[in-house]
Motif scaffolding. Structure first.
Motif, PDB file in Angstrom:
ATOM      1  N   ALA A 137       0.827  -1.211   0.000  1.00  0.00           N
ATOM      2  CA  ALA A 137       0.000   0.000   0.000  1.00  0.00           C
ATOM      3  C   ALA A 137       0.860   1.259   0.000  1.00  0.00           C
ATOM      4  O   ALA A 137       0.495   2.266   0.594  1.00  0.00           O
ATOM      5  CB  ALA A 137      -0.963  -0.005   1.180  1.00  0.00           C
ATOM      6  N   GLY A 138       2.019   1.210  -0.640  1.00  0.00           N
ATOM      7  CA  GLY A 138       2.883   2.367  -0.746  1.00  0.00           C
ATOM      8  C   GLY A 138       3.813   2.582   0.434  1.00  0.00           C
ATOM      9  O   GLY A 138       4.606   3.517   0.430  1.00  0.00           O
ATOM     10  N   MET A 139       3.733   1.722   1.424  1.00  0.00           N
ATOM     11  CA  MET A 139       4.604   1.859   2.599  1.00  0.00           C
ATOM     12  C   MET A 139       5.709   0.816   2.545  1.00  0.00           C
ATOM     13  O   MET A 139       5.459  -0.347   2.216  1.00  0.00           O
ATOM     14  CB  MET A 139       3.800   1.695   3.881  1.00  0.00           C
ATOM     15  N   LEU A 140       6.916   1.238   2.870  1.00  0.00           N
ATOM     16  CA  LEU A 140       8.059   0.331   2.881  1.00  0.00           C
ATOM     17  C   LEU A 140       7.893  -0.653   4.031  1.00  0.00           C
ATOM     18  O   LEU A 140       7.785  -0.261   5.187  1.00  0.00           O
ATOM     19  CB  LEU A 140       9.361   1.106   3.037  1.00  0.00           C
ATOM     20  N   CYS A 141       7.832  -1.941   3.696  1.00  0.00           N
ATOM     21  CA  CYS A 141       7.657  -2.963   4.719  1.00  0.00           C
ATOM     22  C   CYS A 141       8.884  -3.850   4.864  1.00  0.00           C
ATOM     23  O   CYS A 141       9.087  -4.446   5.912  1.00  0.00           O
ATOM     24  CB  CYS A 141       6.435  -3.822   4.395  1.00  0.00           C
ATOM     25  N   GLU A 142       9.680  -3.977   3.816  1.00  0.00           N
ATOM     26  CA  GLU A 142      10.891  -4.795   3.887  1.00  0.00           C
ATOM     27  C   GLU A 142      12.028  -4.030   3.237  1.00  0.00           C
ATOM     28  O   GLU A 142      12.024  -3.800   2.035  1.00  0.00           O
ATOM     29  CB  GLU A 142      10.675  -6.128   3.183  1.00  0.00           C
ATOM     30  N   SER A 143      12.996  -3.609   4.044  1.00  0.00           N
ATOM     31  CA  SER A 143      14.106  -2.832   3.507  1.00  0.00           C
ATOM     32  C   SER A 143      15.365  -3.668   3.305  1.00  0.00           C
ATOM     33  O   SER A 143      16.335  -3.183   2.738  1.00  0.00           O
ATOM     34  CB  SER A 143      14.420  -1.657   4.430  1.00  0.00           C
ATOM     35  N   ASN A 144      15.350  -4.926   3.748  1.00  0.00           N
ATOM     36  CA  ASN A 144      16.508  -5.797   3.594  1.00  0.00           C
ATOM     37  C   ASN A 144      16.487  -6.392   2.184  1.00  0.00           C
ATOM     38  O   ASN A 144      15.643  -7.230   1.868  1.00  0.00           O
ATOM     39  CB  ASN A 144      16.491  -6.894   4.659  1.00  0.00           C
ATOM     40  N   ARG A 145      17.424  -5.964   1.363  1.00  0.00           N
ATOM     41  CA  ARG A 145      17.454  -6.406  -0.034  1.00  0.00           C
ATOM     42  C   ARG A 145      17.628  -7.910  -0.150  1.00  0.00           C
ATOM     43  O   ARG A 145      16.999  -8.570  -0.977  1.00  0.00           O
ATOM     44  CB  ARG A 145      18.581  -5.673  -0.756  1.00  0.00           C
ATOM     45  N   ARG A 146      18.477  -8.491   0.680  1.00  0.00           N
ATOM     46  CA  ARG A 146      18.703  -9.950   0.623  1.00  0.00           C
ATOM     47  C   ARG A 146      17.430 -10.718   0.939  1.00  0.00           C
ATOM     48  O   ARG A 146      17.139 -11.740   0.310  1.00  0.00           O
ATOM     49  CB  ARG A 146      19.824 -10.338   1.590  1.00  0.00           C
ATOM     50  N   GLU A 147      16.682 -10.234   1.920  1.00  0.00           N
ATOM     51  CA  GLU A 147      15.427 -10.893   2.291  1.00  0.00           C
ATOM     52  C   GLU A 147      14.408 -10.819   1.151  1.00  0.00           C
ATOM     53  O   GLU A 147      13.723 -11.792   0.848  1.00  0.00           O
ATOM     54  CB  GLU A 147      14.854 -10.255   3.563  1.00  0.00           C
ATOM     55  N   VAL A 148      14.333  -9.661   0.499  1.00  0.00           N
ATOM     56  CA  VAL A 148      13.415  -9.490  -0.631  1.00  0.00           C
ATOM     57  C   VAL A 148      13.778 -10.453  -1.751  1.00  0.00           C
ATOM     58  O   VAL A 148      12.918 -11.172  -2.279  1.00  0.00           O
ATOM     59  CB  VAL A 148      13.452  -8.032  -1.144  1.00  0.00           C
ATOM     60  N   LEU A 149      15.052 -10.507  -2.099  1.00  0.00           N
ATOM     61  CA  LEU A 149      15.490 -11.379  -3.193  1.00  0.00           C
ATOM     62  C   LEU A 149      15.302 -12.851  -2.834  1.00  0.00           C
ATOM     63  O   LEU A 149      14.962 -13.666  -3.694  1.00  0.00           O
ATOM     64  CB  LEU A 149      16.941 -11.071  -3.570  1.00  0.00           C
ATOM     65  N   GLN A 150      15.501 -13.205  -1.575  1.00  0.00           N
ATOM     66  CA  GLN A 150      15.283 -14.587  -1.130  1.00  0.00           C
ATOM     67  C   GLN A 150      13.811 -14.977  -1.304  1.00  0.00           C
ATOM     68  O   GLN A 150      13.509 -16.077  -1.752  1.00  0.00           O
ATOM     69  CB  GLN A 150      15.715 -14.754   0.335  1.00  0.00           C
TER      70      GLN A 150
END
Length: 198
Positions: A137-150
């Protein structure tokens, strides 16, 4: 203070927490990705896209990255031939938005190994998966790039496991895409491969 006043203050505070929209546009004015987190009519969306191409594209490199437009402001960054333009509430901190844009670009770079405009054109669904993994909804919820890519890699592995040998997995990945996004990918909207049309 009445109950109505409290509700208005709460809704204004929640509205100013996240982005209203994000648009990725090439220097030539081609839209490569657009996602609206607030509700807009089609005519409002077209007006916003026209405003972006009229206000952001002709600006010089040394000019300010923030343009105020009434109830929201354009905050943008240019990476190579792409403009990453975010529509944010007027009272939102611009430096935080610029940092969030950079986080999104770093996640795209990590997935595509130095992202370019063609990656967004031919893998729009993967770019959207990264966007939705980071922002809700436009809010940053995950800022860890490694976690996002995983999480993206795990989702792709799950799709591969679910698909049978020789079956087109792109039809399964298109389930969450709009008709415009499917058209941008070069697929006929509504065609879902062996499972049939909806």
């Amino acid at each position: 203070m009445t109950e109505f006043d409290r509700a208005a203050i709460k809704s204004k505070a929640s509205a100013s927490c996240g982005w209203n929209f994000i648009v990725l546009m090439s220097r030539q004015g081609k839209i490569r990705l657009s996602e609206f987190f607030s509700s807009y009519t089609e005519s409002q969306k077209k007006r916003i896209l026209r405003d972006i191409s009229a206000d952001v594209l002709p600006r010089q490199a040394k000019m300010c990255n923030i343009i105020e437009k009434g109830e929201y402001k354009f905050i943008y960054r240019r990476y190579a031939s792409l403009y990453f333009v975010v529509g944010a509430p007027v009272d939102m901190n611009e430096l935080i938005v610029l940092e969030q844009i950079h986080l999104f670009v770093e996640a795209l770079d990590g997935y595509f190994n130095s992202v370019c405009e063609l990656d967004l054109v031919f893998s729009l669904h993967k770019s959207l998966m990264i966007l939705f993994e980071m922002f809700i909804a436009g809010m940053l919820c995950e800022s860890n790039r490694r976690e996002v890519l995983q999480q993206i890699v795990e989702a792709e592995e799950m799709v591969e496991e679910m698909s049978k040998a020789g079956e087109d997995t792109s039809s399964q990945l298109d389930d969450g895409l709009s008709f415009q996004e499917q058209f941008q990918l070069g697929r006929k909207p509504g065609a879902r491969g062996p499972r049939g049309n909806r």
